[in-house]
Design a protein around this motif. Structure first.
Motif, PDB file in Angstrom:
ATOM      1  N   GLU A   6       7.031 -22.826 -18.987  1.00 24.45           N
ATOM      2  CA  GLU A   6       8.218 -21.834 -18.960  1.00 24.45           C
ATOM      3  C   GLU A   6       7.382 -20.335 -18.909  1.00 24.45           C
ATOM      4  O   GLU A   6       7.819 -19.555 -18.156  1.00 24.45           O
ATOM      5  CB  GLU A   6       9.111 -22.084 -19.976  1.00 24.45           C
ATOM      6  N   MET A   7       6.406 -20.237 -20.048  1.00 26.85           N
ATOM      7  CA  MET A   7       5.832 -19.110 -20.218  1.00 26.85           C
ATOM      8  C   MET A   7       5.082 -18.604 -19.242  1.00 26.85           C
ATOM      9  O   MET A   7       5.132 -17.361 -18.659  1.00 26.85           O
ATOM     10  CB  MET A   7       5.016 -18.859 -21.469  1.00 26.85           C
ATOM     11  N   ALA A   8       4.317 -19.793 -18.550  1.00 30.76           N
ATOM     12  CA  ALA A   8       3.324 -19.304 -17.508  1.00 30.76           C
ATOM     13  C   ALA A   8       4.333 -18.831 -15.984  1.00 30.76           C
ATOM     14  O   ALA A   8       3.769 -18.036 -15.416  1.00 30.76           O
ATOM     15  CB  ALA A   8       2.603 -20.633 -17.156  1.00 30.76           C
ATOM     16  N   ALA A   9       5.359 -19.578 -15.811  1.00 29.55           N
ATOM     17  CA  ALA A   9       6.326 -19.259 -14.824  1.00 29.55           C
ATOM     18  C   ALA A   9       6.768 -17.952 -14.987  1.00 29.55           C
ATOM     19  O   ALA A   9       6.756 -17.103 -13.966  1.00 29.55           O
ATOM     20  CB  ALA A   9       7.277 -20.090 -14.687  1.00 29.55           C
ATOM     21  N   ILE A  70      14.129  -5.302 -14.646  1.00 32.03           N
ATOM     22  CA  ILE A  70      14.431  -6.594 -14.025  1.00 32.03           C
ATOM     23  C   ILE A  70      13.857  -7.908 -14.523  1.00 32.03           C
ATOM     24  O   ILE A  70      14.439  -8.736 -14.693  1.00 32.03           O
ATOM     25  CB  ILE A  70      14.122  -6.743 -12.393  1.00 32.03           C
ATOM     26  N   ALA A  71      12.597  -7.686 -14.705  1.00 29.51           N
ATOM     27  CA  ALA A  71      11.755  -8.834 -15.288  1.00 29.51           C
ATOM     28  C   ALA A  71      12.253  -8.931 -16.561  1.00 29.51           C
ATOM     29  O   ALA A  71      12.496 -10.225 -17.237  1.00 29.51           O
ATOM     30  CB  ALA A  71      10.303  -8.468 -15.107  1.00 29.51           C
ATOM     31  N   VAL A  72      12.212  -8.079 -17.375  1.00 26.21           N
ATOM     32  CA  VAL A  72      12.850  -8.391 -18.728  1.00 26.21           C
ATOM     33  C   VAL A  72      14.449  -9.034 -18.904  1.00 26.21           C
ATOM     34  O   VAL A  72      14.664  -9.868 -19.551  1.00 26.21           O
ATOM     35  CB  VAL A  72      12.959  -7.046 -19.526  1.00 26.21           C
ATOM     36  N   LEU A  73      15.399  -8.319 -17.987  1.00 24.02           N
ATOM     37  CA  LEU A  73      16.453  -9.051 -18.065  1.00 24.02           C
ATOM     38  C   LEU A  73      16.673 -10.258 -17.868  1.00 24.02           C
ATOM     39  O   LEU A  73      17.468 -11.167 -18.173  1.00 24.02           O
ATOM     40  CB  LEU A  73      17.604  -7.849 -17.423  1.00 24.02           C
ATOM     41  N   LEU A  74      16.125 -10.590 -16.429  1.00 25.04           N
ATOM     42  CA  LEU A  74      16.290 -11.850 -15.819  1.00 25.04           C
ATOM     43  C   LEU A  74      15.635 -13.007 -16.736  1.00 25.04           C
ATOM     44  O   LEU A  74      16.089 -14.069 -17.021  1.00 25.04           O
ATOM     45  CB  LEU A  74      15.370 -11.979 -14.680  1.00 25.04           C
ATOM     46  N   THR A  75      14.517 -12.599 -17.373  1.00 22.47           N
ATOM     47  CA  THR A  75      13.892 -13.446 -18.455  1.00 22.47           C
ATOM     48  C   THR A  75      14.839 -13.638 -19.485  1.00 22.47           C
ATOM     49  O   THR A  75      15.158 -14.740 -20.138  1.00 22.47           O
ATOM     50  CB  THR A  75      12.699 -12.971 -18.942  1.00 22.47           C
ATOM     51  N   ARG A  76      15.496 -12.741 -20.372  1.00 19.50           N
ATOM     52  CA  ARG A  76      16.334 -12.645 -21.537  1.00 19.50           C
ATOM     53  C   ARG A  76      17.580 -13.465 -21.139  1.00 19.50           C
ATOM     54  O   ARG A  76      17.930 -14.306 -21.875  1.00 19.50           O
ATOM     55  CB  ARG A  76      16.618 -11.305 -21.908  1.00 19.50           C
ATOM     56  N   TYR A  78      18.441 -15.791 -18.229  1.00 18.98           N
ATOM     57  CA  TYR A  78      18.119 -16.922 -17.698  1.00 18.98           C
ATOM     58  C   TYR A  78      17.106 -17.840 -18.035  1.00 18.98           C
ATOM     59  O   TYR A  78      16.714 -18.772 -17.428  1.00 18.98           O
ATOM     60  CB  TYR A  78      18.188 -16.623 -16.184  1.00 18.98           C
ATOM     61  N   VAL A  79      16.312 -17.505 -18.875  1.00 16.79           N
ATOM     62  CA  VAL A  79      15.137 -18.145 -19.324  1.00 16.79           C
ATOM     63  C   VAL A  79      15.042 -18.353 -20.714  1.00 16.79           C
ATOM     64  O   VAL A  79      15.467 -19.197 -21.429  1.00 16.79           O
ATOM     65  CB  VAL A  79      13.798 -17.557 -18.787  1.00 16.79           C
ATOM     66  N   ALA A  80      14.495 -17.330 -21.338  1.00 24.53           N
ATOM     67  CA  ALA A  80      14.213 -17.269 -23.022  1.00 24.53           C
ATOM     68  C   ALA A  80      14.116 -15.782 -23.337  1.00 24.53           C
ATOM     69  O   ALA A  80      13.242 -15.112 -22.965  1.00 24.53           O
ATOM     70  CB  ALA A  80      13.094 -18.222 -23.363  1.00 24.53           C
ATOM     71  N   PRO A  81      15.065 -15.398 -24.246  1.00 25.11           N
ATOM     72  CA  PRO A  81      15.201 -14.032 -24.788  1.00 25.11           C
ATOM     73  C   PRO A  81      13.684 -13.565 -25.455  1.00 25.11           C
ATOM     74  O   PRO A  81      13.327 -12.481 -25.220  1.00 25.11           O
ATOM     75  CB  PRO A  81      16.058 -13.999 -25.883  1.00 25.11           C
TER      76      PRO A  81
END
Length: 202
Positions: A6-9, A70-76, A78-81
């Motif tokens: 997940e982190m790598a992606a 965008i990178a921060v918000l999408l990750t927060r 949709y992935v992991a805050p």
């Protein structure tokens, strides 16, 4: 998906988002040629402004900042805050060292600021105010960026605890490396001031 994958992606996708060279794309679309052959050769908004196109410079500034946000918000959302600050740092690295341009990119200040605003709006605002205060005091854009980025990890730790100060510290170090020529000129008293007709390399 495991945490490591997940982190790598997140890091890879954020890097490629950050690596999009909007300044170069906009100036080429406008028929202005390769921005890397103008002024400082940088792909950022300051150098785009040297073409005389304020609209393109503003668009470059907003989208370069937007890459980090965008990178921060999408990750927060949709992935992991907890991975969000790392995503912003990866986008920042993509801007500074874009694979599309042979790893020769911008200096990262706009993307850095966008990342900070997305991590915590108070953090971004505080850092922007530091930049404005330094700019009003010293009238040197690069020095203002160096001061603001230097204080950003401390402000981050005060406002958000351990939410993102380590990635922010990493980005600060990269900003200082990317500004090494500016630092050399500052030490010689040769760095041009804001509004000067001399070439600036912010």
């Amino acid at each position: 998906m495991s945490v490591s994958l997940e982190m790598a992606a997140v890091l890879v996708l954020s890097y490629f988002l950050g690596a999009v060279p909007f300044g170069l794309v906009f100036t080429r679309m406008a028929g202005l040629g390769d921005i890397r052959g103008i002024g400082s050769g940088n792909i950022g908004a300051t150098n785009v402004l040297r073409t005389g196109r304020k609209d393109l410079a503003l668009a470059t500034l907003l989208l370069d900042a937007g890459k980090g946000a965008i990178a921060v918000l999408l990750t927060r959302y949709y992935v992991a805050p907890d991975l969000a600050p790392l995503a912003g740092a990866a986008a920042f690295i993509g801007h500074c060292f874009p694979v599309y341009l042979g790893f020769r990119g911008g200096k990262g200040v706009a993307t850095f600021m966008g990342t900070l605003f997305a991590i915590a709006w108070m953090l971004g605002l505080a850092t922007a105010l530091i930049w404005l205060f330094a700019a009003a005091l010293f009238r040197i854009s690069s020095l203002s960026a160096l001061i603001a980025s230097l204080l950003a990890p401390l402000v981050s730790y005060y406002l958000t605890g351990d939410q993102g100060w380590l990635p922010i510290t990493f980005m600060t170090l990269v900003i200082y490396i990317r500004h090494r020529e500016n630092i050399a000129r500052l030490m010689k008293g040769a760095e041009p001031k804001i509004g000067s007709k001399k070439k600036q390399d912010q």
